[in-house]
Design an enzyme around this catalytic site. Sequence first.
Site, PDB file in Angstrom:
ATOM      1  N   PHE A 219      -7.661   0.591  -6.488  1.00 19.27           N
ATOM      2  CA  PHE A 219      -8.312   0.147  -5.246  1.00 19.27           C
ATOM      3  C   PHE A 219      -9.819   0.093  -5.485  1.00 19.27           C
ATOM      4  O   PHE A 219     -10.326   0.735  -6.402  1.00 19.27           O
ATOM      5  CB  PHE A 219      -7.943   1.044  -4.061  1.00 19.27           C
ATOM      6  CG  PHE A 219      -8.376   2.482  -4.160  1.00 19.27           C
ATOM      7  CD1 PHE A 219      -9.674   2.879  -3.830  1.00 19.27           C
ATOM      8  CD2 PHE A 219      -7.481   3.465  -4.582  1.00 19.27           C
ATOM      9  CE1 PHE A 219     -10.056   4.206  -3.911  1.00 19.27           C
ATOM     10  CE2 PHE A 219      -7.857   4.797  -4.664  1.00 19.27           C
ATOM     11  CZ  PHE A 219      -9.149   5.171  -4.329  1.00 19.27           C
ATOM     12  N   GLY A 313      -1.407   5.434  -4.615  1.00 17.55           N
ATOM     13  CA  GLY A 313      -2.845   5.669  -4.613  1.00 17.55           C
ATOM     14  C   GLY A 313      -3.388   5.181  -5.947  1.00 17.55           C
ATOM     15  O   GLY A 313      -2.662   4.593  -6.752  1.00 17.55           O
ATOM     16  N   ASP A 314      -4.660   5.423  -6.168  1.00 17.48           N
ATOM     17  CA  ASP A 314      -5.325   4.999  -7.402  1.00 17.48           C
ATOM     18  C   ASP A 314      -5.026   3.523  -7.723  1.00 17.48           C
ATOM     19  O   ASP A 314      -5.430   2.667  -6.971  1.00 17.48           O
ATOM     20  CB  ASP A 314      -4.956   5.925  -8.560  1.00 17.48           C
ATOM     21  CG  ASP A 314      -5.504   7.348  -8.338  1.00 17.48           C
ATOM     22  OD1 ASP A 314      -6.175   7.574  -7.315  1.00 17.48           O
ATOM     23  OD2 ASP A 314      -5.245   8.220  -9.174  1.00 17.48           O
ATOM     24  N   ASN A 315      -4.276   3.268  -8.792  1.00 17.42           N
ATOM     25  CA  ASN A 315      -4.066   1.871  -9.203  1.00 17.42           C
ATOM     26  C   ASN A 315      -2.846   1.255  -8.510  1.00 17.42           C
ATOM     27  O   ASN A 315      -1.990   0.659  -9.152  1.00 17.42           O
ATOM     28  CB  ASN A 315      -3.895   1.797 -10.721  1.00 17.42           C
ATOM     29  CG  ASN A 315      -5.116   2.279 -11.468  1.00 17.42           C
ATOM     30  OD1 ASN A 315      -5.621   3.371 -11.209  1.00 17.42           O
ATOM     31  ND2 ASN A 315      -5.608   1.471 -12.387  1.00 17.42           N
ATOM     32  N   TRP A 316      -2.777   1.409  -7.205  1.00 15.87           N
ATOM     33  CA  TRP A 316      -1.586   0.958  -6.484  1.00 15.87           C
ATOM     34  C   TRP A 316      -1.690  -0.460  -5.943  1.00 15.87           C
ATOM     35  O   TRP A 316      -0.765  -0.961  -5.323  1.00 15.87           O
ATOM     36  CB  TRP A 316      -1.286   1.932  -5.338  1.00 15.87           C
ATOM     37  CG  TRP A 316      -2.202   1.826  -4.144  1.00 15.87           C
ATOM     38  CD1 TRP A 316      -3.534   2.070  -4.099  1.00 15.87           C
ATOM     39  CD2 TRP A 316      -1.819   1.419  -2.818  1.00 15.87           C
ATOM     40  NE1 TRP A 316      -4.017   1.873  -2.833  1.00 15.87           N
ATOM     41  CE2 TRP A 316      -2.984   1.476  -2.010  1.00 15.87           C
ATOM     42  CE3 TRP A 316      -0.621   1.042  -2.223  1.00 15.87           C
ATOM     43  CZ2 TRP A 316      -2.978   1.139  -0.663  1.00 15.87           C
ATOM     44  CZ3 TRP A 316      -0.620   0.712  -0.866  1.00 15.87           C
ATOM     45  CH2 TRP A 316      -1.792   0.761  -0.110  1.00 15.87           C
TER      46      TRP A 316
END
Lengths: 723, 723
Positions: A219, A313-316
């Site tokens: 994100f 989350g993170d690289n979602w």
Amino acid sequence: MNKSTGRVTLPSEQNFLNETKELMERWGADALRDSDGTKLDDEIKQLDAKIYTTYFVARGNNEFAEQHPEETQQLYLMSQFNTAKDKSLEIDFLKGYFEDQIKPDYIHNPKEWWEVINRTTGDVVDPANWEVKQETNQVIINQAEPWHEYTVSFLAYMIWDPTHMYNHITNNWGDKPHDIPFDARQPFSNQFMKDYLENWLKENPDTDVVRFTTFFYHFTLIFDNLGKEKFVDWFGYGASVSVAALEAFAQEKGYRLRPEDIVDRGYYNSSFRVPTKAYLDYIDFIQQFVAKEVKELVSLVHDQDKEAMMFLGDNWIGTEPYGEYFKETGIDAVVGSVGDGTTLRLISDIPHVSYTEGRFLPYFFPDTFYEGNNPAIEANENWLAARRALMRSPLDRIGYGGYLSLAYKFPEFVDYVEKVTDEFRDIYDTIKGVKPYTGLNVAVLNAWGKIRTWQTHMVAHGKWYKQAYSYHGITEALSGMAVDVSFISFDDIINNGVPEEVDVIINAGDAGTSFSGGEHWKNEKVTATLREWVYNGGGLIGVGEPSAIHHQGRYFQLANVLGVDKELGYSLSTNKYFTEEADSHFITEDVSTFNFGEGMKNVYALSEDTDIIVHTEDGIHLSSTTFGEGRGVYIAGIPYSYENTRLLLRAIYYSAGKEEQWKIWQSSNLNCEVHAYPSINKYAIINNSNVEQVTDVYDGNGNKSTITLQPSEIKWEEEQHEG
Amino acid sequence: MNKSTGRVTLPSEQNFLNETKELMERWGADALRDSDGTKLDDEIKQLDAKIYTTYFVARGNNEFAEQHPEETQQLYLMSQFNTAKDKSLEIDFLKGYFEDQIKPDYIHNPKEWWEVINRTTGDVVDPANWEVKQETNQVIINQAEPWHEYTVSFLAYMIWDPTHMYNHITNNWGDKPHDIPFDARQPFSNQFMKDYLENWLKENPDTDVVRFTTFFYHFTLIFDNLGKEKFVDWFGYGASVSVAALEAFAQEKGYRLRPEDIVDRGYYNSSFRVPTKAYLDYIDFIQQFVAKEVKELVSLVHDQDKEAMMFLGDNWIGTEPYGEYFKETGIDAVVGSVGDGTTLRLISDIPHVSYTEGRFLPYFFPDTFYEGNNPAIEANENWLAARRALMRSPLDRIGYGGYLSLAYKFPEFVDYVEKVTDEFRDIYDTIKGVKPYTGLNVAVLNAWGKIRTWQTHMVAHGKWYKQAYSYHGITEALSGMAVDVSFISFDDIINNGVPEEVDVIINAGDAGTSFSGGEHWKNEKVTATLREWVYNGGGLIGVGEPSAIHHQGRYFQLANVLGVDKELGYSLSTNKYFTEEADSHFITEDVSTFNFGEGMKNVYALSEDTDIIVHTEDGIHLSSTTFGEGRGVYIAGIPYSYENTRLLLRAIYYSAGKEEQWKIWQSSNLNCEVHAYPSINKYAIINNSNVEQVTDVYDGNGNKSTITLQPSEIKWEEEQHEG
Ligand SMILES: [Mg+2]
Ligand SMILES: [Mg+2]
Ligand SMILES: [Mg+2]
């Protein structure tokens, strides 16, 4: 409660075998995980537990990344605004950015891929009238209009993964190399990701669950020149951009995107922006690509008889679990952080997976686990917030994160988690797969609809925003309410009308935002459909600036349905006579003090037919009106509290005209809630507070009993059938 | 102070000769007037005083009016919003109006002159698709779009003069006939007005001053079906409309107006609306007509060696004293109500007249003059508010209104007015025609400019509005400040740039209103001109939502000049780091508590270069920044108070970069003000409060002395020249 086991995941770490075993036993854990900073011993991996192993797809392999700098992930960024003082203007377009993170893309021709915009007029500056000075990272505009403002939208490489950067800076990792993110869309990277995973799977036979953290694109998270967070959007597609993506997009969708479609005046299509068609096309395009590529990775995992778990989350980015393509990925499980009821439902309602897991708070980190602090307090708050949502839609598993060795030093906390894990399993075993009693069906209407299910009014995950909390209280209240909840969009209304099953629609947000709806409210199909629907018996609850856009003498386009509008200063000449509060009202029967959060100014009643429930010196804060067979309710704001949860629930019943069903599976005390499961003849009364509560409880036939609940207690009862 | 006489007008009444003489003597009055409800005896008319006689031009002659019902004044009115539930919709277009005031015009073809609008789409409904049902006062729309909202804009006759109606209802005049207003544009009325006046002048030889109350068209004042005020706009041109006017307009301006140009979505072109070209053309057209016709009436007055005085109010539409045509009327004097400093300046600054007169408060009415109340208190407040404005621009006369017999019963009041009238004459005799010391030159910038001089943020004259008081404080503060004040428009900026003499520009108002500027802020000429001007040393003060319109990533289009912008919810993802208040600031040196009135939410600093002076939990309320050689100051709101007057004055000095001139003709105590008249070597220190004050006083050379002032005292000093 019997001692039970399972459905709990613990973090572990090296040299912590015996304590791990002890805690596994006390908490009934059946899975162990590593973390970004911790690894598991072989001995731990041999315990009787599933082993989750954190896996990064698009970073953590700098050797590869450095060989393919042209495959580094990209971003479109906008410079600051620059005021021309004469015909020539030099713009330091990197000003304010962090050069450890951002490197301009000089590989692709700036004249083709960048955009210089006159922000005073909105005109794009002809590329013939500007030059890039590569050595100083400047754009020089010739023929500038003096005293106009200009920005440069430029393509850059993101040379440091944002999560790695955040951890690196926060933990002072010094000269530890910076993880370079590479792009799944690029040929070498794509192949590398698959080869590497295939190999890794073989080299990690003890791993049962590959915990992807996460896939390709982080994100949007941009740092400033001081290394501080500059821009954060948990939904941001910033890192998914590349020349390759833009060219593929043009091929697939038949038109080219402009840089402005991505940088969006510097708003970068925040989820508060009403999404443009170009942006919706773009994220659809990325989602399809991500789903296809994730599917291939998941297949590799499955080939090795392991499970693929995705961290939400993170690289979602591109993996939206409520999106159209998620089901195609084949992902087995989703795990996410549970900060409250909303984030629990965000995880627990996810379709198409075998199981969901919530990572509860507190994280076992020194910011909470320090001498003198009692982490059990935060754990209790977290559990109370989550439990009421669990009662509606249980997660399949819960877990914790951080340093287990730290938690181990807090015996009261260890005791408390033992209680929580047992209570969780007890709830789960009782209600999993059982449909809870549902009083009414509520739809939250905004410009995003289903894809942002339980994700309205969020900026950064778990962060409080002054402009959001008065609306976020709605989803939080709904997350544990005995109502069914769906999220629908204006396009849903336009294409299919209001879904048959919906009793009440909530529209909530500040004017112009996607959550209120902005320009959508000029669409006659939207307004006419909703007016007809309410007139025929529907309930509409407007919060803040519902249906707001200034058009044809109205600000709230559904003013006729809500009975109120907002004064913008244009109609001060018209007397506003109606200010008197009703003596009493169904909606406020349980509460006498109010907290509307940010509230709203200058909302007034259209006529004497509007029932004013709360009128402050700033205008109406709570009101209702009838519209044909239906009703409209206006509320200025709903920050989360038990009082406001009750107020909203009553507003839902009232707007639907179902007051006579109020005393079914209901508690008189607003600190308590009743959840019934008719098909198994059980119901639970929960005390959401941490003090003792006495409440009347109404069963499914409206029969009343009075019970006392201990602090935070959940009490299960068998349903008594009459006759 | 010597006992002086003159420059004071008293109301008188029948059977009150001796007391009138006594009060004339004590108050030094040299003129007597009648009122709407009172007449003067012949004996009183023979006193040594000018006699003012109230004269109504366009009403008060029902015998004539009833002979010419087709010449009754007209209005365009809009019906309520009506929601279509199927293809046919009946609209009771008179609903909510007062049938004693409003009668639909069925003489002129509704199909030609009325307009039915779909307010959901904004489309005009083809007249073929609606019918008027005259007997029930309904419009029937066929082919309606179900669930769309519709309004009818209809022409009506106004069969009762609004002021007469107001007095009639308020005073329960029972079956006293209703004054029917007739229209100067119609042939019989036009002739009648002149003939009647000519005759009247001959029949009233004792009248010295014809006090016109006022001319042809009343400001818009509409009552509702309960006989209560429904719509009031002191600037409203509602009553000037007629078929004759619209046809003449088309002839003169070359295009036809639509009903919508007048009803304006129900806002009726309130002065808070950014005026459209059509509306500006229309009021210009009416002003020309009114000026021409007034001139003829004034000539008749002059022919009889009398003076023509205009009351600034009631039927004053088209006579704007700061408009282009006022000077052509030949009017000798203007009288108006003085409620504060702003309304005093509104009168006292009027050009092209021989003299101005202010009617002071309290009115001699029973609502103030009742047993147990002390009217001297209100008189003192009124005088203190007015006096500071008088010091800048004296009225030529003051006066009172109401029942003199009532005032006579309050000896303390009579004493107080004796003091006030003496003090007024003393000030007048000292400073009339003398240019006061002026620290700086301030221009208030809005969409109206000069024509609404001292008339910004007004709805109904003298009435408080929640949405206006935080801005009205600006004009009130300015009215008695040692600065020159002008009112300029965006068109002035576009056509002529910023006037040479201006040091500081103030832009103040809610977004979208004429006073902030709305769409004008998208005009690149406006923004570029102002940026250049500030950059070269100008000062810009923005209050509330200055330069606000959402465009190209900015809300405040002069955000770069002000150093702040307002968060609309689109850029929550961008961190707002700058929240720390400066330790001290020139602007706030005299004040430590603040009142920003309605304030403003979510205003934030663009960068660390902005000096945040006051930051509340709602965001920035006061800040400054430099822009080139100039400065921008942001203030959330300025309700009137002595503290805020001081704060604004300091902001003016600061934005102009003239802090070093602060201690010239200045007081240290913000309850006091210094007014200097260098050409006569005098200065006055006034105590604006009603308690004793001690203050340092700085003279023209910055030399300090310390003085004590009694409550409300004005102290005159001779300027000491050095050397
Ligand atoms: Mg194992
Ligand atoms: Mg005389
Ligand atoms: Mg407030």
